[in-house]
Write a protein that holds these residues in place. Structure first.
Motif: not given
Length: 159
Positions: A60-62, A49-53, A14-21
């Motif tokens: 956020f990623l394109n 892989e789930e976070i990237l997806s 969860k933290q990694a997803l927020a930080k990656a966003e």
């Protein structure tokens, strides 16, 4: 003994997803850059892989958008040619089809005009009197900026 390098802080999903966003919002990123950061934050395997997806699904990623913006920036701001831009995109892990699409989105007239401007600007500062050496130096400079040799020769022969 303390090292100069900060200790790596491992994050949960969860933290990694927020930080990656936030990482992606700050500046357009390639998948390779985000993947590298996630690994740096201790995320691996299925979680990675789930976070990237999730980042791709939420836009956020394109990769295509990244390639176009990278190309536009490097051409208009840094005055890079197509060859150097292509190399930069390859280093960022962008697929070849997207690279081709992005570098050929540069308008041919703008591209030629940028090449001529760089040539004129560099030509003003060269003190070389020998015409052959002068053309060699101009060609080397423009190739270093990523412009195609054939196009450089074409422009040099016109002027």
């Amino acid at each position: 003994m303390k090292s100069d390098k900060q200790e790596t802080q491992y994050l949960d999903k969860k933290q990694a997803l927020a930080k990656a966003e936030n990482f992606c919002v700050y500046q357009e990123r390639s998948q390779k850059e985000v993947r590298y950061k996630l690994v740096e934050w201790g995320i691996r395997g299925n979680e990675l892989e789930e976070i990237l997806s999730e980042l791709i699904i939420n836009n956020f990623l394109n990769e295509e958008r990244f390639a176009k913006l990278y190309t536009s920036g490097k051409f208009h701001i840094n005055k890079w040619g197509r060859i150097k831009i292509k190399q930069g995109l390859k280093l960022k892990g962008v697929p070849d089809k997207m690279i081709q699409k992005a570098i050929y989105s540069i308008d041919d007239d703008d591209y030629l005009q940028a090449l001529r401007r760089l040539l004129e600007k560099k030509d003003q500062f060269l003190v070389e009197k020998n015409n052959i050496k002068r053309k060699y130096k101009l060609t080397s400079y423009l190739q270093g900026r990523g412009f195609e040799r054939e196009l450089i020769q074409e422009v040099l022969n016109i002027e």
